[in-house]
Design a protein around this motif. Structure first.
Motif, PDB file in Angstrom:
ATOM      1  N   TRP A  62      24.912  -1.955  27.145  1.00 43.45           N
ATOM      2  CA  TRP A  62      24.094  -1.821  28.352  1.00 43.45           C
ATOM      3  C   TRP A  62      24.235  -3.095  29.191  1.00 43.45           C
ATOM      4  N   GLY A  63      24.019  -2.972  30.503  1.00 41.16           N
ATOM      5  CA  GLY A  63      24.017  -4.149  31.368  1.00 41.16           C
ATOM      6  C   GLY A  63      22.879  -5.089  30.975  1.00 41.16           C
ATOM      7  N   ASP A  64      23.078  -6.408  31.172  1.00 33.97           N
ATOM      8  CA  ASP A  64      22.030  -7.412  30.879  1.00 33.97           C
ATOM      9  C   ASP A  64      21.467  -7.268  29.476  1.00 33.97           C
ATOM     10  N   TYR A  65      22.310  -7.086  28.493  1.00 37.18           N
ATOM     11  CA  TYR A  65      21.769  -6.775  27.168  1.00 37.18           C
ATOM     12  C   TYR A  65      22.321  -7.689  26.085  1.00 37.18           C
TER      13      TYR A  65
ATOM     14  N   SER B  61      21.256   4.629  22.188  1.00 40.04           N
ATOM     15  CA  SER B  61      19.885   4.832  21.714  1.00 40.04           C
ATOM     16  C   SER B  61      19.898   5.927  20.649  1.00 40.04           C
TER      17      SER B  61
ATOM     18  N   ASP C 208      19.568  -2.299  36.784  1.00 38.41           N
ATOM     19  CA  ASP C 208      19.065  -3.596  36.312  1.00 38.41           C
ATOM     20  C   ASP C 208      18.436  -4.459  37.409  1.00 38.41           C
TER      21      ASP C 208
ATOM     22  N   TRP D   8      11.788  -0.075  31.009  1.00 39.87           N
ATOM     23  CA  TRP D   8      11.832  -0.340  29.577  1.00 39.87           C
ATOM     24  C   TRP D   8      11.080  -1.655  29.321  1.00 39.87           C
TER      25      TRP D   8
ATOM     26  N   ASP E 297      12.604  -5.191  29.859  1.00 37.68           N
ATOM     27  CA  ASP E 297      12.781  -5.589  31.258  1.00 37.68           C
ATOM     28  C   ASP E 297      11.452  -6.096  31.808  1.00 37.68           C
TER      29      ASP E 297
ATOM     30  N   TRP F  77      11.679   3.756  21.659  1.00 42.16           N
ATOM     31  CA  TRP F  77      13.129   3.928  21.512  1.00 42.16           C
ATOM     32  C   TRP F  77      13.724   2.844  20.625  1.00 42.16           C
TER      33      TRP F  77
ATOM     34  N   ASP G  70      17.613   1.083  20.065  1.00 44.04           N
ATOM     35  CA  ASP G  70      19.037   0.976  20.409  1.00 44.04           C
ATOM     36  C   ASP G  70      19.798   0.405  19.211  1.00 44.04           C
TER      37      ASP G  70
ATOM     38  N   TYR H 157      14.129  -8.412  25.241  1.00 42.66           N
ATOM     39  CA  TYR H 157      13.802  -7.232  24.434  1.00 42.66           C
ATOM     40  C   TYR H 157      13.305  -7.616  23.031  1.00 42.66           C
TER      41      TYR H 157
HETATM   42  C1  N2P Z   1      19.021  -3.194  29.292  1.00 45.76           C
HETATM   43  C2  N2P Z   1      18.843  -1.742  29.080  1.00 45.76           C
HETATM   44  C3  N2P Z   1      18.021  -1.433  27.908  1.00 45.76           C
HETATM   45  C4  N2P Z   1      18.216  -0.088  27.415  1.00 45.76           C
HETATM   46  N1  N2P Z   1      19.419  -3.486  30.604  1.00 45.76           N
HETATM   47  C5  N2P Z   1      17.044   0.526  26.837  1.00 45.76           C
HETATM   48  N2  N2P Z   1      17.415   1.562  25.968  1.00 45.76           N
END
Ligand code: N2P
Length: 357
Positions: free
Chosen positions: A42-45, A90, A219, A236, A239, A262, A264, A300
């Motif tokens: 995922w972006g920014d993850y 996820s 994002d 989410w 974020d 959720w 991931d 997160y």
């Molecule tokens: C992060 C996206 C998080 C994904 N930018 C949540 N399942």
């Protein structure tokens, strides 16, 4: 004859040049086998420093690519033609990918750091025994809001968002299950409802929210809310945590009608070329110090029990982002509703987006 030789020579030289060029391209894109690893996340993850650290420690070069929804990621992997070695779906997507034969079973003997994961995040129904997936982050879906921009008003429920005073004040995360889920939850239906009449009702309810919706975004939602471009975001949890660090006026709530919980996970897709390296990467991310650094960077919640010891107390003890899962009963995990039902959710979400235009 001389012409013929010249022609042959020309063809030969062009072919050699092409071969050289292709091998150059391959190495510059990193597809050269054991020494590269393509990670699809995922972006920014992830904290980019961790990628560098992994490269230094292992001598493996990482090609890092991002996606912004489970649906986009699954389509790309199912299509083939890619060489992703690690991906981060996820839970319902893990189940769907398993069903479609898109995942490689994991070798747990190469993942000694798995012992640091809190057992309550292991062995979940979407992947019993974690045969294919390893927890990465977890969280909820909820509402981040700016009380100052709302005249001190508190938000506690999904239904608060339909208030006429909130015209153009809401940003929505660009996710089909999240947005349709908000419609369903606001009507007290399950997030896994497959009754088409209920789903249509949820879609109509969402259409009625349109005047309050400023935009549906990816994002960039974090920056927009932190900069007070809108008072409310459906987001989410991680974020929201990041936004609150940026702007402490903000607050985050899981709406009282219920919401999504959720998980991931890191997996090795069938497209993988470097399965050994993929295990190394997963094990590296499970290292408690690395997991803590990553959680602190992206905002997160980590499922890594040991990592919590390395996190600042104000993060690890924040119940908005580390709720006691045994004491909440209004959260639902998305289920794999099957190909056709998932496609129906996507279709409704697309229609909702079109309706806005
Ligand atoms: C992060 C996206 C998080 C994904 N930018 C949540 N399942």
């Amino acid at each position: 004859m001389k012409k013929l030789i010249q022609a042959f020579a020309a063809v030969f030289l062009t072919a050699m040049a092409l071969l050289y060029f292709v091998s150059y391209l391959n190495s510059s894109q990193g597809y050269s086998g054991d020494n590269t690893l393509t990670v699809y996340n995922w972006g920014d993850y992830i904290d980019p420093e961790l990628i560098e650290k992994f490269e230094k420690e292992t001598g493996i070069k990482v090609i890092y690519q991002t996606f912004d929804s489970n649906e986009a990621m699954m389509t790309k992997i199912a299509q083939g033609g890619t060489t992703f070695d690690v991906a981060v779906p996820s839970e319902y997507a893990v189940s769907k990918m398993k069903e479609e034969g898109l995942l490689v079973p994991l070798d747990h003997s190469k993942l000694p750091n798995l012992k640091y994961i809190n057992p309550r995040f292991l062995n979940l129904s979407f992947d019993p025994e974690n045969q294919y997936s390893i927890p990465y982050f977890w969280g909820t879906v909820g509402i981040v809001y700016n009380p100052d921009m709302l005249g001190g008003k508190k938000i506690t429920s999904w239904n608060d968002l339909w208030d006429k005073d909130l015209r153009n004040q809401i940003l929505l995360v660009d996710g089909a299950r999240e947005v349709i889920g908000m419609g369903l939850n606001s009507l007290h239906y399950s997030l896994n409802d497959t009754n088409k009449a209920h789903l249509q009702e949820a879609k109509q309810k969402l259409d009625a929210l349109t005047p309050n919706v400023k935009a549906i975004v990816g994002d960039e939602i974090k920056m927009l809310i932190a900069n007070e471009e809108a008072a409310i975001g459906v987001v989410w949890s991680g974020d929201a945590a990041e936004m609150i660090w940026e702007n402490e006026k903000l607050d985050y709530v899981v709406p009282k009608e219920g919401s999504n919980l959720w998980f991931d996970n890191m997996v090795i897709p069938k497209t993988a070329k470097n399965i050994e390296g993929a295990h190394k990467f997963i094990n590296f991310m499970l290292d408690p110090k690395n997991a803590a650094q990553n959680a602190e960077y992206v905002g997160y919640s980590t499922p890594n029990e040991k990592a919590l010891e390395y996190l600042p107390k104000e993060i690890a003890n924040d119940e908005r982002f580390y709720p006691d899962l045994d004491s909440i009963d209004n959260l639902e995990v998305y289920e794999n509703l099957g190909k056709r039902m998932l496609a129906y959710y996507n279709e409704l979400f697309l229609e909702f987006k079109m309706h806005r235009k």
